[in-house]
Design a protein around this motif. Structure first.
Motif, PDB file in Angstrom:
ATOM      1  N   UNK A   1      36.137  37.987  42.425  1.00 47.27           N
ATOM      2  CA  UNK A   1      35.060  38.431  41.544  1.00 47.27           C
ATOM      3  C   UNK A   1      35.601  39.542  40.655  1.00 47.27           C
ATOM      4  N   UNK A   2      35.266  39.498  39.362  1.00 45.88           N
ATOM      5  CA  UNK A   2      35.707  40.530  38.423  1.00 45.88           C
ATOM      6  C   UNK A   2      34.486  41.303  37.948  1.00 45.88           C
ATOM      7  N   UNK A   3      34.566  42.631  38.012  1.00 45.13           N
ATOM      8  CA  UNK A   3      33.471  43.495  37.561  1.00 45.13           C
ATOM      9  C   UNK A   3      33.972  44.448  36.481  1.00 45.13           C
ATOM     10  N   UNK A   4      33.101  44.781  35.542  1.00 41.41           N
ATOM     11  CA  UNK A   4      33.433  45.734  34.480  1.00 41.41           C
ATOM     12  C   UNK A   4      32.366  46.814  34.394  1.00 41.41           C
ATOM     13  N   UNK A   5      32.785  48.060  34.178  1.00 42.17           N
ATOM     14  CA  UNK A   5      31.865  49.188  34.281  1.00 42.17           C
ATOM     15  C   UNK A   5      32.072  50.180  33.147  1.00 42.17           C
ATOM     16  N   UNK A   6      31.077  51.066  32.984  1.00 45.26           N
ATOM     17  CA  UNK A   6      31.193  52.142  32.002  1.00 45.26           C
ATOM     18  C   UNK A   6      32.229  53.170  32.409  1.00 45.26           C
ATOM     19  N   UNK A   7      32.747  53.095  33.646  1.00 47.29           N
ATOM     20  CA  UNK A   7      33.811  54.026  34.039  1.00 47.29           C
ATOM     21  C   UNK A   7      35.160  53.648  33.436  1.00 47.29           C
ATOM     22  N   UNK A   8      35.191  52.589  32.595  1.00 49.00           N
ATOM     23  CA  UNK A   8      36.408  52.213  31.895  1.00 49.00           C
ATOM     24  C   UNK A   8      37.308  51.265  32.646  1.00 49.00           C
ATOM     25  N   UNK A   9      36.835  50.726  33.772  1.00 49.80           N
ATOM     26  CA  UNK A   9      37.688  49.880  34.601  1.00 49.80           C
ATOM     27  C   UNK A   9      37.072  48.504  34.788  1.00 49.80           C
ATOM     28  N   UNK A  10      37.945  47.504  34.810  1.00 50.50           N
ATOM     29  CA  UNK A  10      37.572  46.160  35.259  1.00 50.50           C
ATOM     30  C   UNK A  10      38.367  45.909  36.532  1.00 50.50           C
ATOM     31  N   UNK A  11      37.656  45.566  37.605  1.00 48.72           N
ATOM     32  CA  UNK A  11      38.302  45.426  38.904  1.00 48.72           C
ATOM     33  C   UNK A  11      38.174  43.993  39.413  1.00 48.72           C
ATOM     34  N   UNK A  12      39.191  43.584  40.181  1.00 46.14           N
ATOM     35  CA  UNK A  12      39.217  42.247  40.765  1.00 46.14           C
ATOM     36  C   UNK A  12      39.070  42.389  42.274  1.00 46.14           C
ATOM     37  N   UNK A  13      38.070  41.706  42.822  1.00 47.39           N
ATOM     38  CA  UNK A  13      37.742  41.789  44.241  1.00 47.39           C
ATOM     39  C   UNK A  13      38.021  40.434  44.885  1.00 47.39           C
ATOM     40  N   UNK A  14      38.854  40.428  45.930  1.00 51.62           N
ATOM     41  CA  UNK A  14      39.277  39.175  46.558  1.00 51.62           C
ATOM     42  C   UNK A  14      38.567  38.964  47.898  1.00 51.62           C
ATOM     43  N   UNK A  15      38.396  37.701  48.210  1.00 49.89           N
ATOM     44  CA  UNK A  15      37.855  37.340  49.524  1.00 49.89           C
ATOM     45  C   UNK A  15      38.952  37.418  50.575  1.00 49.89           C
ATOM     46  N   UNK A  16      38.552  37.740  51.802  1.00 53.81           N
ATOM     47  CA  UNK A  16      39.472  37.693  52.920  1.00 53.81           C
ATOM     48  C   UNK A  16      39.410  36.337  53.610  1.00 53.81           C
ATOM     49  N   UNK A  17      40.102  36.237  54.745  1.00 48.80           N
ATOM     50  CA  UNK A  17      40.100  34.983  55.496  1.00 48.80           C
ATOM     51  C   UNK A  17      38.714  34.637  56.019  1.00 48.80           C
ATOM     52  N   UNK A  18      37.862  35.670  56.235  1.00 47.85           N
ATOM     53  CA  UNK A  18      36.499  35.431  56.707  1.00 47.85           C
ATOM     54  C   UNK A  18      35.532  35.134  55.565  1.00 47.85           C
ATOM     55  N   UNK A  19      36.078  34.970  54.329  1.00 47.58           N
ATOM     56  CA  UNK A  19      35.313  34.664  53.122  1.00 47.58           C
ATOM     57  C   UNK A  19      34.463  35.833  52.636  1.00 47.58           C
ATOM     58  N   UNK A  20      34.513  36.978  53.327  1.00 46.01           N
ATOM     59  CA  UNK A  20      33.855  38.177  52.845  1.00 46.01           C
ATOM     60  C   UNK A  20      34.780  38.879  51.853  1.00 46.01           C
TER      61      UNK A  20
END
Length: 551
Positions: free
Chosen positions: A488-507
């Motif tokens: 999942x990719x998120x973008x914010x007013x803090x100036x950052x776009x971050x990429x969040x990955x799932x683990x083996x448990x799909x969380x």
């Protein structure tokens, strides 16, 4: 002009009187010429008077418009001056507070602030001074327990050594010593001790959790180039770090205002951008050049949607309208005016036959494509900030200011289920490709994730809160899933776009493994990813578009 109108009106009344007398004379003498001529004259004078009246009203309206524009401009200038004064006051206040803090004890600092500020601001700033004092104590506590922090970093180094990455280990060790010196810790040997991140000042003092500070240090390592690029995006072996690497490909100076929405074409070769400068642009990504510039909206463009067949583009604006465009030619096909407030979000069904729009007029409208006829209006009972459509096009997800997420049947327009366990205002929304996960970005920087169950065999979905992650330091303006749903990719007013990955448990991991950041002062307003998952577009408040490629 007013005198001419007065005499023309008087002439018209006189002609009408003469026409009446002529009509009586004509009836008596059977000579109708006595009535016909005065009647024709009165009709001509009446037409002239009506034309002059219309022209005068038009001039009066234009004058009022110019006067209103001047007043609005003056009010805007006053507001900008007030904002500038507030910023100057805040800057001076922070500098004064920090200067006093360096030279004074907490009691002296509080007294100095209390005498320097108006009564209504003293309590807030005294509380701020107390927080400064608490942070100072926290740093002292960190110095006393630095071996625990270094022990945690040593574990990471041991992990890297076990993967035979000597150069990266040496790099981390070098910057670990630099960090220790910057924090004033002195030359301290690395230890293997397993230390807790919750420290106490003494037997009678409350414990302080430094975990948020450790997270901040780790994030700054990634986002401020204190780690190599391949470490930032997790190229290292092992489940923890084996994630794709992202590289900044190009930056396009696209618009004169916020780039509020982005959408790739299905083939991934073109990108559409919408801005608060009222324009929409279609870009050829290979060359970074503009193909079309669409300028028919009267206010800022808030939402875009490209049809899956690549033929149509829908745009929603603050001018309360939706416009349908021919993507190949850039020509306007339809102007849809059903909504009574700004259109904040758009989605098109997988078969390219239905457009869904969410508006601040508290309605969700379904339109048939390409003719733009309204097929259904759903009362949402609250301003609709964002919508997302399931992959199969059977249900719709919407959200608003109250933080609830509602799921609607697209065929019947009925609400199926509603979440009740989030109170944070939501500004962005996405649904995973398998339609099993809903992600929402809140105005206070959280990602809220819901799990959808019971969606097989056409059953109504059930919603359950799965995770809440503190993701950003400010409002999350955009969130999108990758085509495979693994990140999942998120973008914010803090100036950052971050990429969040799932683990083996799909969380999803509670720490971002990639931070796509080109300019620390650049608020991220929109994010899009192409259908192959290889290119990410990030729109900024400075009018630029950054293109990141997966390598």
């Amino acid at each position: 002009m007013s005198n001419s109108l007065h005499w023309l009106d008087l002439s018209e009344y006189l002609a009408i009187a003469v026409a009446v007398v002529g009509a009586i004379a004509a009836a008596a003498s059977s000579q109708w010429i006595y009535a016909l001529v005065p009647i024709l004259i009165s009709l001509v004078l009446s037409a002239i008077n009506r034309w002059r009246l219309t022209k005068n009203l038009h001039i009066h309206d234009r004058s009022l418009e110019r006067k209103l524009d001047r007043e609005l401009q003056q009010q805007g200038e006053v507001l900008q001056q007030e904002i500038a004064q507030a910023r100057s006051f805040a800057t001076a206040l922070v500098k004064q507070t920090m200067a006093v803090q360096k030279k004074s004890e907490p009691a002296v600092l509080t007294a100095a602030i209390g005498t320097a500020l108006p009564l209504e601001n003293r309590q807030d700033v005294i509380a701020l001074a107390q927080k400064f004092d608490l942070h100072q104590q926290l740093m002292q506590s960190m110095q006393a327990h630095v071996t625990g922090v270094e022990g945690s970093l040593k574990d990471v180094i041991d992990l890297l050594e076990s993967n035979a990455l000597t150069d990266r280990v040496e790099y981390l060790e070098c910057h670990l010593m630099q960090m220790s010196q910057q924090l004033g810790l002195g030359s301290t040997e690395l230890t293997q001790s397993t230390a807790s991140s919750v420290f106490s000042f003494g037997d009678d003092e409350p414990e302080i959790d430094i975990t948020p500070l450790l997270d901040m240090i780790s994030e700054d390592l990634m986002s401020n180039n204190l780690m190599p690029e391949n470490l930032i995006s997790g190229e290292l072996s092992g489940d923890l770090w084996s994630k794709p690497t992202w590289n900044l490909w190009q930056t396009i100076s696209a618009h004169d205002d916020w780039v509020r929405c982005l959408s790739f074409t299905p083939d991934g070769g073109k990108l559409v951008s919408g801005s608060f400068d009222k324009t929409i642009k279609l870009w050829q990504l290979e060359t970074g050049t503009t193909i079309h510039t669409l300028v028919d909206h009267l206010k800022g463009v808030f939402a875009l949607a490209v049809s899956p067949d690549g033929k149509l583009l829908a745009s929603g604006s603050w001018d309360d309208t939706i416009k349908l465009w021919n993507l190949a030619t850039g020509s306007l096909i339809q102007n849809l005016t059903q909504h009574q407030a700004s259109v904040r979000s758009l989605a098109i069904s997988p078969d390219s036959k239905t457009l869904v729009s969410g508006s601040f007029d508290q309605t969700i409208v379904l339109w048939s494509l390409p003719d733009g006829a309204v097929t259904k209006t759903i009362p949402a009972l609250e301003p609709v900030a964002a919508i997302a459509l399931s992959t199969d096009g059977k249900f719709l997800v919407s959200t608003g200011d109250d933080g609830t997420v509602k799921i609607w049947s697209l065929s019947s327009g009925a609400m199926i289920v509603e979440s009740i366990n989030n109170k944070n205002c939501i500004g962005s929304l996405a649904i995973s490709p398998d339609s099993r996960t809903i992600a929402a970005g809140t105005v206070n920087g959280y990602i809220v994730l819901w799990q959808l169950g019971n969606i097989e065999n056409g059953q109504p979905p059930q919603i359950e809160l799965a995770q809440t992650i503190k993701a950003h330091a400010g409002q999350i303006n955009a969130c999108v899933f990758s085509p495979d749903g693994q990140y999942l990719i998120t973008g914010s007013v803090d100036g950052k776009a971050k990429v969040w990955y799932r683990g083996e448990d799909l969380r999803f991991r509670d720490r971002a493994r990639s931070i796509l950041k080109g300019d620390p002062g650049r608020s991220v307003m929109s994010v899009a990813i192409d259908s192959a998952g290889n290119t990410v577009a990030i729109g900024g408040a400075d009018g630029t578009i950054q293109l990141w490629q997966r390598i």
